[in-house]
Motif scaffolding. Structure first.
Motif, PDB file in Angstrom:
ATOM      1  N   GLY A 156       1.146   8.275   0.777  1.00  0.00           N
ATOM      2  CA  GLY A 156       0.286   7.660   1.746  1.00  0.00           C
ATOM      3  C   GLY A 156       1.339   7.601   3.225  1.00  0.00           C
ATOM      4  N   ARG A 157       0.508   7.652   4.349  1.00  0.00           N
ATOM      5  CA  ARG A 157       1.489   7.693   5.580  1.00  0.00           C
ATOM      6  C   ARG A 157       0.584   6.791   6.643  1.00  0.00           C
ATOM      7  NH1 ARG A 157       4.228  12.649   8.587  1.00  0.00           N
ATOM      8  NH2 ARG A 157       4.504  11.508  10.407  1.00  0.00           N
ATOM      9  N   MET A 177       0.713  -1.252  -0.055  1.00  0.00           N
ATOM     10  CA  MET A 177       0.002   0.014   0.100  1.00  0.00           C
ATOM     11  C   MET A 177       0.687   1.324   0.152  1.00  0.00           C
ATOM     12  SD  MET A 177      -2.982  -1.014   2.731  1.00  0.00           S
ATOM     13  CE  MET A 177      -4.105  -2.188   2.286  1.00  0.00           C
ATOM     14  N   LEU A 178       2.013   1.221   0.913  1.00  0.00           N
ATOM     15  CA  LEU A 178       2.829   2.464   0.814  1.00  0.00           C
ATOM     16  C   LEU A 178       3.483   2.899  -0.710  1.00  0.00           C
ATOM     17  CD1 LEU A 178       4.668   1.815   4.302  1.00  0.00           C
ATOM     18  CD2 LEU A 178       3.130   3.869   3.737  1.00  0.00           C
ATOM     19  N   ASN A 179       3.929   1.698  -1.145  1.00  0.00           N
ATOM     20  CA  ASN A 179       4.529   1.524  -2.487  1.00  0.00           C
ATOM     21  C   ASN A 179       3.644   2.038  -3.458  1.00  0.00           C
ATOM     22  OD1 ASN A 179       7.083   0.910  -1.761  1.00  0.00           O
ATOM     23  ND2 ASN A 179       6.567  -1.362  -2.080  1.00  0.00           N
ATOM     24  N   ALA A 180       2.224   1.487  -3.440  1.00  0.00           N
ATOM     25  CA  ALA A 180       1.335   2.180  -4.251  1.00  0.00           C
ATOM     26  C   ALA A 180       0.789   3.592  -4.539  1.00  0.00           C
ATOM     27  CB  ALA A 180       0.036   1.196  -4.325  1.00  0.00           C
ATOM     28  N   TRP A 181       1.087   4.189  -3.109  1.00  0.00           N
ATOM     29  CA  TRP A 181       0.791   5.578  -2.818  1.00  0.00           C
ATOM     30  C   TRP A 181       2.181   6.246  -3.116  1.00  0.00           C
ATOM     31  CZ3 TRP A 181      -3.528   8.430  -2.325  1.00  0.00           C
ATOM     32  CH2 TRP A 181      -4.748   7.630  -2.350  1.00  0.00           C
ATOM     33  N   GLY A 182       3.223   5.765  -3.302  1.00  0.00           N
ATOM     34  CA  GLY A 182       4.324   6.417  -3.735  1.00  0.00           C
ATOM     35  C   GLY A 182       4.733   7.610  -2.957  1.00  0.00           C
ATOM     36  N   GLY A 183       4.756   7.561  -1.575  1.00  0.00           N
ATOM     37  CA  GLY A 183       5.287   8.681  -0.662  1.00  0.00           C
ATOM     38  C   GLY A 183       4.198   9.538  -0.239  1.00  0.00           C
ATOM     39  N   LEU A 200      11.129  -2.043   8.860  1.00  0.00           N
ATOM     40  CA  LEU A 200      10.942  -2.710   7.326  1.00  0.00           C
ATOM     41  C   LEU A 200      10.653  -1.718   6.291  1.00  0.00           C
ATOM     42  CD1 LEU A 200       8.917  -5.980   8.176  1.00  0.00           C
ATOM     43  CD2 LEU A 200      11.132  -5.669   7.407  1.00  0.00           C
ATOM     44  N   SER A 201      10.991  -1.965   5.096  1.00  0.00           N
ATOM     45  CA  SER A 201      10.608  -1.443   3.914  1.00  0.00           C
ATOM     46  C   SER A 201      10.930  -2.220   2.731  1.00  0.00           C
ATOM     47  CB  SER A 201      11.642  -0.015   3.714  1.00  0.00           C
ATOM     48  OG  SER A 201      12.879  -0.540   3.210  1.00  0.00           O
ATOM     49  N   SER A 259       7.913   7.552   7.418  1.00  0.00           N
ATOM     50  CA  SER A 259       6.603   6.501   7.552  1.00  0.00           C
ATOM     51  C   SER A 259       5.556   6.759   6.431  1.00  0.00           C
ATOM     52  CB  SER A 259       5.537   6.996   8.871  1.00  0.00           C
ATOM     53  OG  SER A 259       5.480   8.404   8.819  1.00  0.00           O
ATOM     54  N   SER A 260       6.279   7.278   5.246  1.00  0.00           N
ATOM     55  CA  SER A 260       5.319   7.131   3.934  1.00  0.00           C
ATOM     56  C   SER A 260       6.191   6.081   3.366  1.00  0.00           C
ATOM     57  CB  SER A 260       5.346   8.307   3.204  1.00  0.00           C
ATOM     58  OG  SER A 260       6.718   8.791   2.623  1.00  0.00           O
ATOM     59  N   ARG A 261       7.267   5.405   3.590  1.00  0.00           N
ATOM     60  CA  ARG A 261       7.549   4.349   2.962  1.00  0.00           C
ATOM     61  C   ARG A 261       8.139   3.068   3.885  1.00  0.00           C
ATOM     62  NH1 ARG A 261       8.598   6.284  -2.181  1.00  0.00           N
ATOM     63  NH2 ARG A 261       8.592   8.812  -2.458  1.00  0.00           N
TER      64      ARG A 261
END
Lengths: 164, 292
Positions: free
Chosen positions: B26-27, B18-24, B137-138, B161-163
């Protein structure tokens, strides 16, 4: 995009459409017209917006509404009604623990949560449980007395139930 | 707030996706008590919130391989109320019990206290003194970092925390002779940031300090370790009150608190810190004596 939020509100299954970032306080007051939950500081420093989430006090002004998905929320409207008050509400009236009344819904809900988990709390436990509430009228002493009185009322009622 | 979506992942992999899909854009949100206020005041931005507070694999805490593992969903209330934590890490237990108010402690998490990166954060100050590490984790993998190295300036965390996800905090189990203490000075007991706070973790033997870690706040842009005071602790006899006072004096000298209308002037706060550190060392001495 609006989100469907389903949760138990004061014992009733409730479904409401909310904005994704909408706060529980705004959903309760503006969408569900439950204005007993007050907006004080709006930043978690006064306790006026306290509601119970699965029985534990939380601040509706800092809680995204989507966090209550599938959970149980109790507001002051769910506690008693004019003909039959909750013992904590009765005690607050009898002990003069209410003046302007703005902090009262939150205080009553935190007190209920305390007494549900600890029917005979010490004075320190009461102070600790209410430490997240500010009141600018009563001076706190009457509130402390009211919670002690509510504890007695609820313990007596439990005793009667036990003997019935 | 201009939040376009609110997402609730069920496991860590889904969360990273989900974080990747929002590309920074998303938080992550856990308790949300700090983030919501920051979003409301425009101090933080996000287009989507990804709520990790109900993820099974981020729930609870346990002792594993000589470490306390506090997963990211653990609230201040859960940690402060745990008898085992109170016994082995009284500094952490007390610090967690000092955050905000009961309502805030019911939802706010320890991980959030670290990621929010405020120098006054009670739990983070204790974690720094205890030598805690963060497991992060990332999509690039997993890394372990000392909590004290996660600060990049006032309110700036090195965890993005966006990634990335801070999945757990790892606190070493104290060995025999180790003690830890926490204290704060504040205008009232609740709903109040500290004027100063501090945590100490000491290795002792036979009433003498072998080494010690001190963390203090808010006297810098992050939980601050006074190096000279820590060096001065080595070899100090815990019953030597003059030596304990001297460590407090040095710690106060090293601190750099700001003048604040709410928290008092810098000199006053330094004085408070001197007394707080000495008092905490005396508490530690009493704890050591009890255990002996």
């Amino acid at each position: 995009m609006m989100k469907a939020l389903t949760f138990t509100l004061n014992g009733d299954q409730t479904r409401v459409e909310v904005d994704p970032g909408e706060l529980l306080l705004d959903v309760l007051r503006r969408r569900l017209f439950l204005t007993g939950t007050k907006k004080g500081c709006g930043e978690g420093e006064c306790g006026a917006c306290t509601v119970l989430l699965d029985g534990q006090p939380v601040l509706a002004c800092l809680l995204p509404a989507m966090k209550v998905q599938g959970r149980a929320v109790t507001t002051i409207e769910g506690l008693g009604h004019e003909q039959r008050l909750h013992p904590v509400q009765e005690a607050f009236l009898e002990k003069g623990a209410v003046q302007c009344g703005f902090c009262t819904p939150g205080m009553v809900l935190s007190s209920k949560s305390l007494l549900d988990g600890q029917p005979q709390p010490s004075e320190d436990e009461i102070k600790q449980a209410l430490s997240g509430h500010l009141c600018r009228c009563t001076g706190y002493v009457q509130i402390l007395e009211a919670v002690k009185d509510a504890a007695e009322k609820m313990t007596r009622a439990e005793g009667r139930k036990g003997h019935a | 707030m201009n939040i376009q979506d609110y997402l609730v992942p069920h496991h860590v992999d889904e969360c990273l996706a989900m974080l990747n899909a929002w590309g920074g854009r998303g938080r992550l949100v856990a308790g949300g008590t700090d983030l919501v206020a920051s979003l409301e005041y425009g101090k933080a931005q996000a287009e989507a919130l990804i709520d990790i507070s109900a993820m099974e694999d981020l729930m609870g805490f346990e002792i594993q391989d000589h470490e306390l593992v506090v997963r990211a969903g653990s609230t201040h209330r859960q940690v402060s109320a745990a008898p085992r934590i109170r016994q082995l890490w009284p500094a952490l237990s007390k610090a967690c019990g000092s955050v905000g108010s009961p309502q805030i402690r019911n939802v706010a998490t320890l991980a959030g206290n670290v990621v929010n990166a405020q120098p006054a954060a009670d739990a983070a100050v204790a974690l720094v003194a205890l030598g805690a590490r963060a497991e992060i984790l990332s999509s690039g993998g997993r890394r372990l970092e000392a909590v004290e190295n996660l600060y990049g300036g006032l309110g700036q965390s090195r965890i993005d925390s966006s990634r990335e996800i801070l999945v757990a905090l790892r606190v070493p189990v104290p060995d025999a002779g180790e003690v830890n203490v926490y204290g704060r000075v504040s205008p009232r007991n609740s709903l109040c940031l500290p004027i100063v706070n501090a945590a100490l973790s000491l290795k002792t033997a036979g009433g003498t300090v072998l080494s010690g870690r001190i963390a203090m706040g808010p006297v810098s842009d992050r939980p601050f370790r006074p190096e000279r005071a820590e060096a001065a602790l080595q070899g100090v006899a815990l019953k030597d009150r003059a030596a304990l006072s001297e460590v407090g004096r040095i710690a106060g000298e090293e601190a750099n608190p700001r003048d604040s209308c709410l928290r008092g002037c810098s000199d006053y706060r330094r004085q408070l810190l001197t007394v707080l550190i000495r008092t905490l060392l005396e508490d530690a001495a009493a704890q050591t004596a009890e255990e002996a």
